[in-house]
Design a protein around this motif. Structure first.
Motif, PDB file in Angstrom:
ATOM      1  N   MET A   3       0.891  -1.163   0.069  1.00 19.01           N
ATOM      2  CA  MET A   3      -0.094  -0.004  -0.067  1.00 19.01           C
ATOM      3  C   MET A   3       0.852   1.325   0.034  1.00 19.01           C
ATOM      4  O   MET A   3       1.494   1.181   0.982  1.00 19.01           O
ATOM      5  N   HIS A   4       0.841   2.164  -1.011  1.00 18.57           N
ATOM      6  CA  HIS A   4       1.288   3.333  -1.134  1.00 18.57           C
ATOM      7  C   HIS A   4       0.554   4.384  -0.746  1.00 18.57           C
ATOM      8  O   HIS A   4      -0.795   4.539  -1.135  1.00 18.57           O
ATOM      9  N   ALA A   5       0.929   5.255   0.008  1.00 12.23           N
ATOM     10  CA  ALA A   5       0.188   6.739   0.376  1.00 12.23           C
ATOM     11  C   ALA A   5       0.517   7.792  -0.674  1.00 12.23           C
ATOM     12  O   ALA A   5       1.853   7.884  -0.728  1.00 12.23           O
ATOM     13  N   LEU A   6      -0.271   8.095  -1.323  1.00 12.48           N
ATOM     14  CA  LEU A   6       0.061   9.144  -2.478  1.00 12.48           C
ATOM     15  C   LEU A   6      -0.929  10.558  -2.290  1.00 12.48           C
ATOM     16  O   LEU A   6      -1.927  10.668  -1.952  1.00 12.48           O
ATOM     17  N   SER A   7      -0.067  11.580  -2.657  1.00 17.57           N
ATOM     18  CA  SER A   7      -0.595  12.862  -2.662  1.00 17.57           C
ATOM     19  C   SER A   7      -1.850  13.103  -3.677  1.00 17.57           C
ATOM     20  O   SER A   7      -1.290  12.950  -4.806  1.00 17.57           O
ATOM     21  N   MET A  29       3.846   9.783   7.730  1.00 18.04           N
ATOM     22  CA  MET A  29       3.713   8.630   7.010  1.00 18.04           C
ATOM     23  C   MET A  29       4.874   8.136   6.000  1.00 18.04           C
ATOM     24  O   MET A  29       5.596   9.269   5.543  1.00 18.04           O
ATOM     25  N   ARG A  30       4.703   7.041   5.710  1.00 15.46           N
ATOM     26  CA  ARG A  30       5.570   6.748   4.301  1.00 15.46           C
ATOM     27  C   ARG A  30       4.994   7.107   3.315  1.00 15.46           C
ATOM     28  O   ARG A  30       3.718   6.664   2.950  1.00 15.46           O
ATOM     29  N   LYS A  31       5.415   7.878   2.356  1.00 13.80           N
ATOM     30  CA  LYS A  31       4.753   8.214   1.119  1.00 13.80           C
ATOM     31  C   LYS A  31       5.548   7.947  -0.374  1.00 13.80           C
ATOM     32  O   LYS A  31       6.586   7.578  -0.245  1.00 13.80           O
ATOM     33  N   GLY A  32       4.484   8.057  -1.261  1.00  9.55           N
ATOM     34  CA  GLY A  32       4.925   8.013  -2.700  1.00  9.55           C
ATOM     35  C   GLY A  32       5.856   6.462  -2.699  1.00  9.55           C
ATOM     36  O   GLY A  32       5.156   5.588  -2.523  1.00  9.55           O
ATOM     37  N   PRO A  33       7.070   6.440  -3.296  1.00  9.06           N
ATOM     38  CA  PRO A  33       7.778   5.056  -3.549  1.00  9.06           C
ATOM     39  C   PRO A  33       7.998   4.229  -2.287  1.00  9.06           C
ATOM     40  O   PRO A  33       7.697   2.925  -2.313  1.00  9.06           O
ATOM     41  N   ALA A  34       7.882   4.945  -1.339  1.00 11.72           N
ATOM     42  CA  ALA A  34       7.931   3.976   0.102  1.00 11.72           C
ATOM     43  C   ALA A  34       6.515   3.321   0.218  1.00 11.72           C
ATOM     44  O   ALA A  34       5.390   3.846  -0.335  1.00 11.72           O
ATOM     45  N   PHE A  35       6.506   2.380   0.984  1.00  9.34           N
ATOM     46  CA  PHE A  35       5.239   1.718   0.945  1.00  9.34           C
ATOM     47  C   PHE A  35       5.057   0.827   2.520  1.00  9.34           C
ATOM     48  O   PHE A  35       5.866   0.499   3.075  1.00  9.34           O
ATOM     49  N   TYR A  36       3.781   0.233   2.458  1.00  9.37           N
ATOM     50  CA  TYR A  36       3.666  -0.552   3.583  1.00  9.37           C
ATOM     51  C   TYR A  36       3.171  -2.094   3.156  1.00  9.37           C
ATOM     52  O   TYR A  36       2.563  -1.809   1.949  1.00  9.37           O
ATOM     53  N   GLU A  37       3.461  -3.145   3.867  1.00  8.65           N
ATOM     54  CA  GLU A  37       3.370  -4.458   3.340  1.00  8.65           C
ATOM     55  C   GLU A  37       2.942  -5.404   4.377  1.00  8.65           C
ATOM     56  O   GLU A  37       2.952  -5.049   5.604  1.00  8.65           O
ATOM     57  N   SER A  64       5.619   8.653 -10.411  1.00  3.61           N
ATOM     58  CA  SER A  64       7.030   8.457  -9.817  1.00  3.61           C
ATOM     59  C   SER A  64       7.548   7.151  -9.413  1.00  3.61           C
ATOM     60  O   SER A  64       8.241   6.797  -8.870  1.00  3.61           O
ATOM     61  N   ILE A  65       6.367   6.278  -9.237  1.00  2.00           N
ATOM     62  CA  ILE A  65       6.380   4.874  -8.879  1.00  2.00           C
ATOM     63  C   ILE A  65       6.283   4.178 -10.203  1.00  2.00           C
ATOM     64  O   ILE A  65       6.068   2.597 -10.190  1.00  2.00           O
ATOM     65  N   GLY A  66       6.528   4.378 -11.386  1.00  2.00           N
ATOM     66  CA  GLY A  66       6.298   3.833 -12.726  1.00  2.00           C
ATOM     67  C   GLY A  66       5.018   3.232 -13.057  1.00  2.00           C
ATOM     68  O   GLY A  66       4.949   2.248 -14.005  1.00  2.00           O
ATOM     69  N   LEU A  67       3.921   3.870 -12.610  1.00  5.50           N
ATOM     70  CA  LEU A  67       2.635   3.430 -13.141  1.00  5.50           C
ATOM     71  C   LEU A  67       2.028   4.485 -13.952  1.00  5.50           C
ATOM     72  O   LEU A  67       2.177   5.920 -13.815  1.00  5.50           O
ATOM     73  N   LYS A  68       1.190   4.127 -14.985  1.00  4.09           N
ATOM     74  CA  LYS A  68       0.386   4.962 -15.720  1.00  4.09           C
ATOM     75  C   LYS A  68      -1.231   4.815 -15.449  1.00  4.09           C
ATOM     76  O   LYS A  68      -1.559   3.849 -14.658  1.00  4.09           O
ATOM     77  N   PRO A  69      -2.035   5.805 -15.797  1.00  3.43           N
ATOM     78  CA  PRO A  69      -3.499   5.503 -15.472  1.00  3.43           C
ATOM     79  C   PRO A  69      -4.009   4.213 -16.061  1.00  3.43           C
ATOM     80  O   PRO A  69      -4.859   3.750 -15.262  1.00  3.43           O
ATOM     81  N   ASP A  70      -3.516   3.814 -16.987  1.00  3.52           N
ATOM     82  CA  ASP A  70      -4.002   2.709 -17.805  1.00  3.52           C
ATOM     83  C   ASP A  70      -3.534   1.347 -16.833  1.00  3.52           C
ATOM     84  O   ASP A  70      -4.048  -0.042 -17.211  1.00  3.52           O
ATOM     85  N   ASP A  71      -2.710   1.529 -16.072  1.00  2.00           N
ATOM     86  CA  ASP A  71      -2.190   0.447 -15.140  1.00  2.00           C
ATOM     87  C   ASP A  71      -3.393   0.373 -13.922  1.00  2.00           C
ATOM     88  O   ASP A  71      -2.912  -0.828 -13.300  1.00  2.00           O
ATOM     89  N   ASN A 127      -1.423  23.460  -3.651  1.00  2.00           N
ATOM     90  CA  ASN A 127      -0.278  22.478  -4.191  1.00  2.00           C
ATOM     91  C   ASN A 127       0.092  23.261  -5.463  1.00  2.00           C
ATOM     92  O   ASN A 127      -0.075  23.815  -6.012  1.00  2.00           O
ATOM     93  N   ALA A 128       1.679  22.611  -5.573  1.00  2.00           N
ATOM     94  CA  ALA A 128       2.198  22.829  -6.776  1.00  2.00           C
ATOM     95  C   ALA A 128       1.522  22.149  -7.869  1.00  2.00           C
ATOM     96  O   ALA A 128       0.877  21.176  -7.942  1.00  2.00           O
ATOM     97  N   PRO A 129       1.895  22.698  -9.037  1.00  2.00           N
ATOM     98  CA  PRO A 129       1.050  21.961 -10.368  1.00  2.00           C
ATOM     99  C   PRO A 129       1.406  20.291 -10.464  1.00  2.00           C
ATOM    100  O   PRO A 129       0.539  19.492 -11.098  1.00  2.00           O
ATOM    101  N   ASP A 130       2.685  19.980 -10.229  1.00  2.24           N
ATOM    102  CA  ASP A 130       2.843  18.638 -10.351  1.00  2.24           C
ATOM    103  C   ASP A 130       2.530  17.800  -9.047  1.00  2.24           C
ATOM    104  O   ASP A 130       2.969  16.860  -9.005  1.00  2.24           O
ATOM    105  N   ASP A 131       1.855  18.527  -8.096  1.00  2.00           N
ATOM    106  CA  ASP A 131       1.366  17.690  -6.914  1.00  2.00           C
ATOM    107  C   ASP A 131       0.182  17.152  -6.927  1.00  2.00           C
ATOM    108  O   ASP A 131      -0.894  17.960  -6.885  1.00  2.00           O
TER     109      ASP A 131
END
Length: 253
Positions: A3-7, A245-253, A85-92, A73-77
């Motif tokens: 599980m990834h926490a994402l902004s 929290m762990r965020k972005g590429p970091a994760f809970y498992e 940033s974790i290698g996924l696209k919307p179609d994934d 937030n910044a435009p890229d947030d």
């Protein structure tokens, strides 16, 4: 399962919306939280945050609501950049769970054209009602061509007790949370706006933007019961919790 926490963005609002005793002029900065669950059965998003365009022109998409919740937030947030940033696209993404259809929770739905949307039947009905727009349901955020599956009670999404959807009405008619049961880090209840901040749960305090105060208090009682059972509660907009929290590429498992 991970599980990834994402902004999904960041907002400035009057603090008294969430904590009514606060001074009316006092503001608070709030994270917009989204979660990615990666399982062998597919990639699942819990909420999709704010649409990227609101960082530059919120009023164009949200109208007068942009004066109440102000994106800072910044435009890229946004969730799309976070996934990249974790290698996924919307179609994934295979499944999107919308806790409810307010714009800071479903703003990026339009990008996930392959995904099946899960929501509560009562939430879909509220958004589709004649007065839906007046109640904060903006069609360009929630109304898309995706397959939509509705729930009316507790629902085991993967059929293995790993991701269980729970009705938590009160903030809206069809508010839902998700219990995520991880092998190493334990259980998490993604509470979204059923409990936006820790103080709301500790004080059993309804925000001002609560649809049904009685149902909201009852849902917070259910959240407390789950908390006593050992689950960690992840609040919808609690900045102190978010910073820890762990965020972005970091994760809970």
């Amino acid at each position: 399962m991970k599980m990834h926490a994402l902004s999904g963005g960041r907002l400035r609002m009057r603090k008294s919306v969430y904590l009514p005793a606060a001074e009316k002029t006092e503001t608070i900065e709030l994270p917009v939280t989204c979660y990615l669950i990666r399982h062998e059965q597919g990639n699942i998003l819990f909420d999709t945050g704010c649409h990227p365009s609101v960082a530059n022109n919120a009023e164009d998409r949200w109208g007068s609501m942009a004066k109440v919740m102000v994106p800072i937030n910044a435009p890229d947030d946004n969730l799309i950049s976070q996934l990249d940033s974790i290698g996924l696209k919307p179609d994934d993404i295979d499944v999107v769970i919308n806790s409810h259809f307010h714009s800071d929770h479903c703003g990026c739905n339009e990008f996930f054209k392959r995904a099946t949307i899960f929501c509560h039947l009562f939430e879909l009905e509220a958004a589709q009602a004649e007065d839906g727009l007046q109640k904060g349901y903006i069609p360009q955020d929630w109304k898309h061509a995706n397959e939509v599956k509705t729930i009316t009670g507790q629902y085991d999404l993967l059929g293995n007790d790993k991701v269980i959807l729970l009705p938590l009405p009160g903030h809206t008619p069809g508010m839902i949370g998700a219990m995520v049961n991880l092998d190493r880090d334990g259980s998490f209840l993604l509470a979204s706006d059923a409990v936006p901040m820790k103080a709301n749960l500790d004080l059993e305090l309804n925000p001002k933007n609560t649809w049904n105060p009685g149902l909201s208090i009852a849902s917070m009682g259910e959240v407390k019961r789950i908390q006593k059972g050992g689950a960690q509660i992840l609040f919808g907009h609690d900045d102190e919790q978010w910073q820890s929290m762990r965020k972005g590429p970091a994760f809970y498992e």
